[in-house]
Design a protein around this motif. Structure first.
Motif, short mmCIF file in Angstrom:
data_model
loop_
_atom_site.label_atom_id
_atom_site.label_comp_id
_atom_site.label_asym_id
_atom_site.label_seq_id
_atom_site.Cartn_x
_atom_site.Cartn_y
_atom_site.Cartn_z
N ARG A 120 39.49 25.21 37.37
CA ARG A 120 38.35 24.50 37.93
C ARG A 120 38.73 23.06 38.20
O ARG A 120 39.65 22.52 37.57
N PRO A 121 38.06 22.38 39.13
CA PRO A 121 38.40 20.97 39.44
C PRO A 121 38.36 20.09 38.20
O PRO A 121 37.50 20.25 37.32
N HIS A 122 39.30 19.17 38.11
CA HIS A 122 39.35 18.24 36.99
C HIS A 122 38.31 17.13 37.16
O HIS A 122 37.88 16.82 38.26
N ALA A 123 37.95 16.52 36.05
CA ALA A 123 37.08 15.35 36.10
C ALA A 123 37.85 14.20 36.74
O ALA A 123 39.05 14.01 36.48
N PRO A 124 37.21 13.41 37.61
CA PRO A 124 37.89 12.29 38.26
C PRO A 124 38.49 11.33 37.23
O PRO A 124 37.83 10.96 36.25
N GLY A 125 39.73 10.98 37.44
CA GLY A 125 40.38 10.01 36.57
C GLY A 125 40.90 10.58 35.27
O GLY A 125 41.49 9.85 34.48
N SER A 126 40.70 11.88 35.00
CA SER A 126 41.17 12.44 33.74
C SER A 126 42.67 12.67 33.78
O SER A 126 43.25 12.92 34.84
N ARG A 127 43.30 12.58 32.63
CA ARG A 127 44.74 12.81 32.53
C ARG A 127 44.95 14.27 32.13
O ARG A 127 44.36 14.75 31.16
N ASN A 128 45.80 14.98 32.87
CA ASN A 128 45.92 16.42 32.70
C ASN A 128 47.37 16.82 32.50
O ASN A 128 48.29 16.21 33.05
N GLN A 129 47.56 17.86 31.71
CA GLN A 129 48.88 18.44 31.49
C GLN A 129 48.73 19.96 31.48
O GLN A 129 47.84 20.50 30.83
N ARG A 130 49.61 20.62 32.21
CA ARG A 130 49.58 22.08 32.23
C ARG A 130 50.56 22.65 31.21
O ARG A 130 51.57 22.03 30.88
N MET A 131 50.24 23.86 30.74
CA MET A 131 51.13 24.56 29.83
C MET A 131 51.02 26.06 30.10
O MET A 131 49.93 26.58 30.36
N ARG A 132 52.13 26.74 30.04
CA ARG A 132 52.14 28.19 30.21
C ARG A 132 51.24 28.85 29.16
O ARG A 132 51.25 28.46 27.98
N TYR A 133 50.44 29.83 29.60
CA TYR A 133 49.67 30.60 28.64
C TYR A 133 50.60 31.62 27.99
O TYR A 133 51.15 32.51 28.65
N VAL A 134 50.81 31.47 26.69
CA VAL A 134 51.63 32.39 25.91
C VAL A 134 50.69 33.21 25.04
O VAL A 134 50.08 32.68 24.11
N PRO A 135 50.51 34.50 25.32
CA PRO A 135 49.52 35.28 24.58
C PRO A 135 49.83 35.38 23.09
O PRO A 135 50.97 35.63 22.69
N TYR A 136 48.82 35.13 22.29
CA TYR A 136 48.86 35.41 20.85
C TYR A 136 47.53 36.07 20.51
O TYR A 136 46.46 35.51 20.78
N ASN A 137 47.58 37.26 19.94
CA ASN A 137 46.36 38.01 19.62
C ASN A 137 46.26 38.38 18.16
O ASN A 137 45.63 39.37 17.81
N GLY A 138 46.92 37.62 17.31
CA GLY A 138 46.87 37.91 15.89
C GLY A 138 48.11 38.66 15.44
O GLY A 138 48.92 39.12 16.24
N PRO A 139 48.29 38.80 14.10
CA PRO A 139 49.45 39.52 13.58
C PRO A 139 49.40 40.97 14.03
O PRO A 139 48.34 41.59 14.04
N ALA A 140 50.54 41.51 14.44
CA ALA A 140 50.52 42.83 15.05
C ALA A 140 51.86 43.54 14.90
O ALA A 140 52.90 42.91 14.74
N THR A 141 51.79 44.86 14.96
CA THR A 141 52.98 45.71 15.01
C THR A 141 52.93 46.49 16.31
O THR A 141 51.90 47.08 16.64
N LEU A 142 54.02 46.50 17.04
CA LEU A 142 54.07 47.22 18.31
C LEU A 142 53.89 48.72 18.05
O LEU A 142 54.69 49.32 17.34
N PRO A 143 52.85 49.34 18.63
CA PRO A 143 52.66 50.79 18.43
C PRO A 143 53.79 51.58 19.07
O PRO A 143 54.24 51.26 20.18
N ASP A 144 54.24 52.65 18.39
CA ASP A 144 55.32 53.47 18.93
C ASP A 144 54.98 54.05 20.29
O ASP A 144 55.82 54.11 21.19
N TRP A 145 53.71 54.46 20.47
CA TRP A 145 53.34 55.13 21.71
C TRP A 145 53.42 54.20 22.92
O TRP A 145 53.53 54.65 24.06
N SER A 146 53.38 52.88 22.68
CA SER A 146 53.41 51.95 23.82
C SER A 146 54.78 51.92 24.50
O SER A 146 54.89 51.47 25.64
N LEU A 147 55.82 52.40 23.82
CA LEU A 147 57.16 52.42 24.39
C LEU A 147 57.55 53.80 24.90
O LEU A 147 58.61 53.96 25.53
N ALA A 148 56.72 54.80 24.62
CA ALA A 148 57.06 56.17 25.02
C ALA A 148 56.86 56.37 26.52
O ALA A 148 56.01 55.72 27.15
#
Length: 385
Positions: free
Chosen positions: A181-209
């Motif tokens: 969305r448009p930034h507020a006029p005069g605001s200082r902005n920095q972008r950062m890659r969204y790196v997903p984190y969804n909590g502690p997890a174990t990769l399910p075996d079926w997801s690789l099958a």
């Protein structure tokens, strides 16, 4: 450098800050995360140290009752949704402010990083002369909620010698530029890659099958299945039962106590329970969700087409943005099982949706990493302190 993170007790508000917190620790800086005590377990599970800012707080109570315990009337428009949410964040801030000030005075951070709904960190930073960073959690940080929050906090602001909610020294954005969305006029902005984190997890075996059928992921986050209006659980059950009829596998991400009520699972459902969305999404062809920022941006990072069924708050902004950019669709009024099946069929068969989703994933990957942003914050504190 000592960095204090502050957050409301909601997964979707805290999780986007975890990658930056770890990047800071990896770079040798001290990190502490402040939140009500009933959320500190979520913080420590993320491998970060926590400090409580309030006794256990019931999220539902904060949202639906005012300071005098009177019920808050349900919203009938977008403006009323912003009013209700803003005042709720104000009430939460009032409950956490004193302890946050105590933590700041005793731990003495060099910088405070807060997500947009958590105002105690911002107030502590302004009153103590500490640089403050607003860490976004999605496409919109809902600036419309700030005026009602400030009104709710009038007494607290006055007590600190402030006349309004402070503006941050830096806005940190975690979504691709084409979605912002448009930034507020005069605001200082920095972008950062969204790196997903969804909590502690174990990769399910079926997801690789290997698989020979499309796979759909169905999830509605951590709040709506518990507090959604009307027969929300019933709708979720009907959707989960119907989707395998498209000739697909279905993965359902929902809390265990809700999934337990579905036993035995409907035919064609691969799994149910609390799923690591960031690990599961790459093994899917489509995600159906509520438009929450975490679900939206995690699916985006995986280049996955999306069907959003927004219910409240910034979910409408997220759903509309994905639809406008051609990476998915949204359903607003016609939220029936039949409409959902038709939309899913289109999203699975039209290659244009996956093409646009892949373009957004590439745009996200091109943004500065959390490690690169650490250097930006270090330079910022050097110039402001």
């Amino acid at each position: 450098m000592r960095v204090l993170f502050t957050t409301v007790p909601l997964h979707g508000h805290f999780f986007p800050m975890v990658p930056l917190a770890h990047a800071l620790r990896t770079a040798g800086h001290d990190v502490l995360v402040a939140a009500p005590v009933n959320f500190t377990g979520v913080i420590t599970e993320a491998g970060l140290p926590a400090v409580p800012t309030a006794p256990p707080l019931n999220f539902a109570e904060i949202m639906i009752k005012d300071r005098n315990g009177r019920p808050v009337a349900p919203a009938k428009s977008a403006a009323e949704r912003h009013e209700i949410a803003g005042r709720a964040w104000g009430r939460l801030t009032a409950r956490t402010l004193q302890r946050t000030l105590d933590v700041v005075d005793r731990w003495r951070p060099d910088i405070i990083v807060s997500e947009p709904s958590e105002h105690a960190g911002a107030l502590a930073a302004a009153s103590r002369g500490i640089p403050w960073i607003e860490h976004g959690w999605g496409i919109s940080t809902m600036p419309e909620c700030r005026p009602p929050a400030a009104d709710e906090l009038a007494a607290e602001l006055s007590g600190l010698g402030l006349t309004a909610l402070p503006e941050p020294d830096l806005h940190l954005h975690v979504c691709p530029p084409s979605m912002q969305r448009p930034h507020a006029p005069g605001s200082r902005n920095q972008r950062m890659r969204y790196v997903p984190y969804n909590g502690p997890a174990t990769l399910p075996d079926w997801s690789l099958a290997e698989r020979d059928r499309p796979r759909i992921c169905l999830t509605f986050g951590s709040i709506l299945p518990r507090f959604g209006s009307g027969d929300f659980r019933g709708l979720l059950t009907r959707i989960a039962t119907a989707l395998p009829g498209l000739g697909t596998d279905l993965v359902v991400g929902v809390e265990e106590q809700i999934a337990a009520a579905w036993q035995p699972l409907p035919p064609g459902v691969r799994s149910a329970g609390w799923l690591p969305l960031s690990l599961v999404a790459p093994s899917c062809d489509l995600i159906v969700h509520h438009g929450g920022s975490g679900s939206t941006l995690t699916a985006l990072a995986a280049g996955l087409p999306q069907l959003a069924l927004p219910q409240t708050a910034d979910q409408f902004d997220n759903a509309a943005c994905i639809s406008v950019l051609g990476a998915g669709r949204q359903l607003l009024d016609d939220v029936t099982v039949e409409a959902i099946l038709a939309a899913c069929r289109e999203l699975l068969t039209d290659p244009g949706y996956r093409k646009h989703a892949a373009a957004l994933a590439a745009e996200n990957a091109s943004q500065p990493t959390p490690a690169e942003v650490v250097e930006v914050l270090h330079e910022l504190t050097s110039t402001l302190v």
